[in-house]
Design a protein around this motif. Structure first.
Motif, PDB file in Angstrom:
ATOM      1  N   HIS A  79       0.868  -1.184   0.000  1.00  0.00           N
ATOM      2  CA  HIS A  79       0.000   0.000   0.000  1.00  0.00           C
ATOM      3  C   HIS A  79       0.905   1.235   0.000  1.00  0.00           C
ATOM      4  O   HIS A  79       1.641   1.454   0.968  1.00  0.00           O
ATOM      5  N   LEU A  96       3.119  -0.814   4.276  1.00  0.00           N
ATOM      6  CA  LEU A  96       2.512   0.483   3.954  1.00  0.00           C
ATOM      7  C   LEU A  96       3.606   1.538   3.852  1.00  0.00           C
ATOM      8  O   LEU A  96       4.456   1.639   4.754  1.00  0.00           O
ATOM      9  N   PHE A 114       5.249  -0.413   8.466  1.00  0.00           N
ATOM     10  CA  PHE A 114       4.740   0.886   8.034  1.00  0.00           C
ATOM     11  C   PHE A 114       5.906   1.866   7.959  1.00  0.00           C
ATOM     12  O   PHE A 114       6.710   1.943   8.892  1.00  0.00           O
ATOM     13  N   GLU A 148      -2.891  -2.952  14.585  1.00  0.00           N
ATOM     14  CA  GLU A 148      -2.455  -1.932  13.626  1.00  0.00           C
ATOM     15  C   GLU A 148      -2.278  -2.541  12.233  1.00  0.00           C
ATOM     16  O   GLU A 148      -2.646  -1.932  11.228  1.00  0.00           O
ATOM     17  N   LYS A 152      -4.398  -1.711   8.714  1.00  0.00           N
ATOM     18  CA  LYS A 152      -3.813  -1.489   7.384  1.00  0.00           C
ATOM     19  C   LYS A 152      -4.432  -2.431   6.365  1.00  0.00           C
ATOM     20  O   LYS A 152      -4.747  -2.049   5.254  1.00  0.00           O
ATOM     21  N   THR A 156      -6.195  -1.425   2.796  1.00  0.00           N
ATOM     22  CA  THR A 156      -5.819  -1.994   1.505  1.00  0.00           C
ATOM     23  C   THR A 156      -7.023  -2.674   0.869  1.00  0.00           C
ATOM     24  O   THR A 156      -7.223  -2.594  -0.346  1.00  0.00           O
TER      25      THR A 156
END
Length: 196
Positions: A79, A96, A114, A148, A152, A156
């Motif tokens: 992502h 991400l 992330f 978390e 995400k 997505t």
């Protein structure tokens, strides 16, 4: 979409992917199943191969490029937020990349990790799985919790749904001159529409 061959390399776009008509694909580019490529993204496969694996998304104004002989890869369900630049790097499964971040050559972002918005990931940085990476230069600040990572995944999933919605209904139109009465709103899965 503007799509260009260079020498004998022609971009490949899976029929289940959505590539915005203003995105530019050049040369050795492979866009896999159920991917989303946003407006004004540039995927320049004129030196190294550019790959979006199944279910990944590359949002508006992003750039993917590489040095000769290097690939730039977004793995499954990756992502990439608006305005990010990826150069010769690998974004791991379900990772991400935050808006306006830069990830440089040879860097690897681990699965489920992330990269915070506006971060700069140095060349050859090896980010472990499921961590938060932020800053300039970016550094690991903490592990990510499972909730978390699930958050995400849901985000997505919204882009994967947007891929299907865009394939079914995206079209050029003339703008309306006024807001119509009872104008509808989009409803994301699991969300209630705002009240006017």
């Amino acid at each position: 979409m503007p799509c260009y061959a260079i020498e004998d390399l022609i971009p490949v776009v899976d029929p289940s992917a959505f590539v915005h008509p203003s995105a530019v694909l050049i040369g050795d580019v492979i866009v896999g199943p159920r991917c989303y490529v946003g407006a004004n993204a540039v995927l320049r496969g004129d030196f190294g191969r550019i790959v979006l694996e199944a279910g990944s998304n590359l949002q508006d104004n992003c750039v993917m490029h590489s040095f000769p002989g290097q690939d730039c890869i977004i793995e499954r369900d990756g992502h990439v937020g608006h305005g990010a630049t990826l150069h010769g790097c690998t974004v791991g499964d379900n990772a991400l990349i935050g808006m306006h971040s830069v990830v440089m050559d040879g860097a690897t972002i681990g699965a489920n990790s992330f990269v915070g918005a506006c971060s700069f990931v140095k060349a050859r940085f090896d980010c472990p799985p499921q961590v938060l990476l932020v800053g300039n230069p970016a550094a690991v600040v903490r592990p990510l919790r499972d909730d978390e990572v699930l958050w995400k995944r849901r985000g997505t999933g919204e882009y994967q749904t947007l891929t299907a919605r865009s394939l079914a209904s995206h079209r050029a139109v003339e703008p309306l001159s006024a807001v119509q009465p009872e104008r509808p709103r989009f409803v994301a899965s699991g969300h209630q529409p705002k009240q006017s």
